[in-house]
Each structure stands twice: as C-alpha cells, then as structure tokens.
Design a protein around this motif. Structure first.
Motif, mmCIF file in Angstrom:
data_model
loop_
_atom_site.group_PDB
_atom_site.id
_atom_site.type_symbol
_atom_site.label_atom_id
_atom_site.label_comp_id
_atom_site.label_asym_id
_atom_site.label_seq_id
_atom_site.Cartn_x
_atom_site.Cartn_y
_atom_site.Cartn_z
ATOM 1 N N LEU A 68 -41.668 -75.525 24.028
ATOM 2 C CA LEU A 68 -43.020 -75.047 23.118
ATOM 3 C C LEU A 68 -42.514 -74.351 21.895
ATOM 4 O O LEU A 68 -43.121 -74.640 20.911
ATOM 5 N N ALA A 73 -45.346 -80.789 22.273
ATOM 6 C CA ALA A 73 -46.783 -80.932 22.635
ATOM 7 C C ALA A 73 -47.017 -80.678 24.005
ATOM 8 O O ALA A 73 -46.316 -81.126 24.814
ATOM 9 N N PRO A 74 -47.791 -79.671 24.416
ATOM 10 C CA PRO A 74 -48.282 -79.489 25.545
ATOM 11 C C PRO A 74 -48.241 -80.575 26.618
ATOM 12 O O PRO A 74 -47.888 -80.421 27.865
ATOM 13 N N GLN A 86 -52.114 -82.034 32.521
ATOM 14 C CA GLN A 86 -51.987 -80.828 31.695
ATOM 15 C C GLN A 86 -52.787 -79.642 31.984
ATOM 16 O O GLN A 86 -52.331 -78.647 31.824
ATOM 17 N N GLN A 90 -51.076 -76.021 32.218
ATOM 18 C CA GLN A 90 -51.956 -74.813 31.496
ATOM 19 C C GLN A 90 -52.187 -73.623 32.341
ATOM 20 O O GLN A 90 -51.984 -72.517 32.045
ATOM 21 N N LYS A 94 -50.335 -70.040 32.257
ATOM 22 C CA LYS A 94 -51.203 -68.918 31.679
ATOM 23 C C LYS A 94 -50.994 -67.983 32.870
ATOM 24 O O LYS A 94 -50.897 -66.569 32.315
ATOM 25 N N THR A 100 -52.123 -69.127 26.962
ATOM 26 C CA THR A 100 -52.175 -70.747 27.156
ATOM 27 C C THR A 100 -50.918 -71.403 26.214
ATOM 28 O O THR A 100 -50.365 -70.499 25.694
ATOM 29 N N PRO A 101 -50.546 -72.426 26.801
ATOM 30 C CA PRO A 101 -49.592 -72.996 26.018
ATOM 31 C C PRO A 101 -49.475 -73.038 24.501
ATOM 32 O O PRO A 101 -48.651 -72.701 23.740
ATOM 33 N N ARG A 102 -50.541 -73.496 24.072
ATOM 34 C CA ARG A 102 -50.924 -73.536 22.593
ATOM 35 C C ARG A 102 -50.758 -71.968 22.094
ATOM 36 O O ARG A 102 -50.375 -71.756 20.866
ATOM 37 N N GLY A 103 -51.502 -71.048 22.769
ATOM 38 C CA GLY A 103 -51.562 -69.801 22.381
ATOM 39 C C GLY A 103 -50.107 -69.142 22.097
ATOM 40 O O GLY A 103 -49.847 -68.322 21.257
ATOM 41 N N GLN A 105 -47.542 -70.991 21.681
ATOM 42 C CA GLN A 105 -46.821 -71.678 20.781
ATOM 43 C C GLN A 105 -47.012 -71.002 19.194
ATOM 44 O O GLN A 105 -46.336 -70.984 18.512
ATOM 45 N N ARG A 106 -48.593 -70.720 19.055
ATOM 46 C CA ARG A 106 -48.978 -70.005 17.668
ATOM 47 C C ARG A 106 -48.304 -68.709 17.794
ATOM 48 O O ARG A 106 -47.760 -68.440 16.588
#
Length: 109
Positions: A68, A73-74, A86, A90, A94, A100-103, A105-106
């Motif tokens: 990540l 991409a997750p 997915q 996730q 979490k 989350t994976p996106r969180g 990553q951000r």
C-alpha cells in the motif's frame, strides 16, 4: 513447547514467512510439523503468542502495508496476498491497523 517441537515449529514459521500468501490448511501445517492439529495450535501459541492462522494473517497484513505504501491498489493486494475478497482483506486490515487500506494509504502517502 518441548525442544523437539521448537525445531519443527521453527520450520513451520519459516514456511509461513515464505508462503504467507498461499492457503495453508491447518491439517497440512500439522502434518509438516509432525503433530496433531490441536498439538500444533497449542505449541504454536505457546511459542509465538498466537495461532498459526493469526500469525499468517499478520504476515499478510504487514506485507500489505508495504504494498500500500508503494501505491498498490487494495483490490490487487487482496488478491495477491490470498484473501478471499477485498472485503475480507479490508476487515482483517482494519482490525489490525485501525484504518482501512485506503485510509492507511492516504496517511502513508
């Protein structure tokens, strides 16, 4: 664990590290360690503080963190690391990282 079990567990830990993205059924792990499934769970928990499944999941999540951070991409990471889908990835991510994976990553980006 007894001294003989420690050596077999060390081999299993090495296998889990090498093959963490592959599905490794408990029966197969127990057979390779020369123990029953229940003996394996007890000895593995005594040695590492967690079950073989939890250990493998932690290895996957740690690998996912690296992927990540590299911009993966997750959905692709979930598939690459052997998660059933997915949403499973996730939830597991979490639960262990509190993001989350996106969180993640951000934040890492």
């Amino acid at each position: 664990p007894a001294p003989g079990e420690r050596g077999r567990l060390a081999g299993l830990v090495a296998t889990l590290r090498e093959r963490h993205a592959e599905p490794l059924p408990l029966a197969e792990m127990a057979r390779s360690a020369g123990m029953s499934r229940y003996q394996l769970i007890r000895a593995f928990r005594a040695e590492t503080g967690m079950t073989p499944h939890a250990y493998q999941l932690d290895l996957r999540i740690n690998h996912a963190r690296l992927l990540l951070q590299a911009g993966g991409a997750p959905a692709d990471i979930a598939q690459m690391l052997g998660f059933s889908d997915q949403s499973h990835f996730q939830r597991a991510f979490k639960q262990r990282v509190a993001l989350t994976p996106r969180g993640f990553q951000r934040r890492a980006g």
